[in-house]
Design an enzyme around this catalytic site. Structure first.
Site, short mmCIF file in Angstrom:
data_model
loop_
_atom_site.label_atom_id
_atom_site.label_comp_id
_atom_site.label_asym_id
_atom_site.label_seq_id
_atom_site.Cartn_x
_atom_site.Cartn_y
_atom_site.Cartn_z
N TYR A 229 -97.04 -6.93 11.13
CA TYR A 229 -95.59 -6.82 11.10
C TYR A 229 -94.96 -8.20 11.08
CZ TYR A 229 -96.64 -2.06 12.77
OH TYR A 229 -97.14 -0.78 12.92
N HIS B 199 -105.95 -0.96 12.64
CA HIS B 199 -104.76 -0.46 11.96
C HIS B 199 -105.10 0.54 10.85
CE1 HIS B 199 -100.38 -1.96 11.16
NE2 HIS B 199 -100.48 -0.66 11.03
N SER C 196 -93.37 6.91 13.32
CA SER C 196 -92.36 7.53 12.45
C SER C 196 -92.10 8.99 12.82
CB SER C 196 -92.78 7.44 10.97
OG SER C 196 -92.80 6.10 10.54
N GLY D 146 -89.38 10.69 10.82
CA GLY D 146 -89.45 10.66 9.37
C GLY D 146 -88.84 9.40 8.78
N ARG D 147 -89.17 8.25 9.38
CA ARG D 147 -88.62 6.95 8.95
C ARG D 147 -87.10 6.96 8.97
NH1 ARG D 147 -93.24 4.37 7.35
NH2 ARG D 147 -94.94 5.83 6.94
N GLY D 148 -86.56 7.65 9.96
CA GLY D 148 -85.12 7.71 10.15
C GLY D 148 -84.44 8.82 9.40
N PHE D 149 -85.14 9.43 8.44
CA PHE D 149 -84.49 10.43 7.58
C PHE D 149 -84.05 11.66 8.37
CE2 PHE D 149 -84.46 13.94 4.52
CZ PHE D 149 -83.63 13.40 3.54
#
Length: 328
Positions: free
Chosen positions: A57, A124, A203, A206-209
């Protein structure tokens, strides 16, 4: 806000919800270190003990950021980081799990984090060219050396998890898990439970969705990784919005946000499940923690799942190349 209960990843005690730190350095557009550190301090103040980062990251920036944020507060933190991606962003994916690289990566992470040990050290992604026994064997050496306390895997498949656990106990599996990503439920989660391995969903929104904040790509930076993900592509995004609309309706009936409802669903997957929603803003950190207070009945859970049946999710979670590195 609610008191944050404790959950266990194997024998490792953590707050029932952690904080994913990737977006503070990587993936979602412009970042602000001061804002991120303030959010990290707020998380610790509220009782979040579990912080998740990776050497990938920001190519070391995120670990350095976390190190600055926890200076003087190390005893409040269960610190998780990851190794394995040996490429830079934009370069072809290169995964390394050879013993020499494991040792090298750990020492570099310790320096960037400014700590003498890592509480939970993940691979990872699984290196397809190196037997998992070699990788985990090297990770186990780090435990014996006192550099690492517990071991984890990320996006590993069921048989890989079994083989890894036979070399050294695996405390946690980190994988994507949310209402629109449920592929680990059939085989991987049962294996983790058989072996006493905790699950750390990344997530989970949903990655913010699933929060309902995104009706198009217009508010996303040009460098936002979601612009290249199939579920956010033209056509797919619009179809997936219908799912969010149903979640918003269910959430309104409980006087919570759609994001809190979606996150509460993940929290209800089991006492061995510790989601790590990511944010760099205190407002969303506090909203996410509010999901811990959302009580869901069996009828609620059924209604939530009916709103987001897997077969109706439009688009895969990664592109075809990236999918070859998950659940393997």
């Amino acid at each position: 806000m609610t008191d944050i209960p404790t959950r266990y990843l194997g024998e490792l005690a953590v707050s029932a919800q952690g904080l994913g730190c990737m977006g503070m350095s990587h993936g979602y557009g412009a970042t602000d270190d001061a804002q991120s550190i303030a959010t990290l301090h707020r998380a610790l103040d509220l009782g979040v003990t579990f912080l998740d980062t990776s050497d990938f990251y920001g190519f070391g920036h995120n670990e350095e950021l976390i190190g600055r944020a926890i200076a003087g507060r190390r005893d409040e933190v269960v610190l998780a980081t990851k190794f394995g991606f040996a490429n830079r962003l934009g370069e072809p994916t290169l995964i390394r799990g050879d013993a020499a690289y494991v040792r090298q990566a750990c020492d570099a992470s310790l320096r960037r984090l400014g700590v003498d040990h890592i509480d939970l050290y993940y691979q990872h992604r699984v290196d397809p060219q190196v037997p998992i026994e070699e990788t985990v064997g090297a990770m186990a050496e780090l435990v014996r050396a006192g550099k690492v306390r517990h071991l984890g895997l990320s996006e590993a498949g069921a048989q890989t998890i079994r083989r890894a656990h036979a070399v050294h106990p695996i405390s946690a599996l980190q994988s994507e898990w949310s209402l629109w990503t449920r592929d680990l439920e059939a085989e991987i989660v049962p294996v983790c439970r058989e072996l006493g391995i905790g699950v750390v969903p990344f997530s989970p929104l949903g990655r913010g969705f699933l929060t309902g904040r995104y009706s198009s790509l217009d508010g996303m930076a040009e460098t936002d990784v979601r612009r290249g993900q199939p579920r956010f592509a033209d056509g797919n995004l619009e179809r997936n919005l219908a799912i969010v609309a149903q979640l918003e309706e269910l959430a309104a009936a409980k006087s919570v946000t759609a994001g809190q409802l979606a996150l509460a669903w993940v929290q209800h997957r089991g006492e061995d499940v510790v989601p790590i929603p990511g944010t760099r803003r205190q407002r969303y950190l506090e909203e996410n923690l509010g999901a811990l207070a959302v009580e869901l009945t069996a009828e609620d859970l059924a209604a939530i799942e009916a709103a987001a049946p897997p077969e109706q999710i439009a688009g895969s979670r990664y592109d075809a190349t990236s999918l070859t590195f998950v659940n393997r």
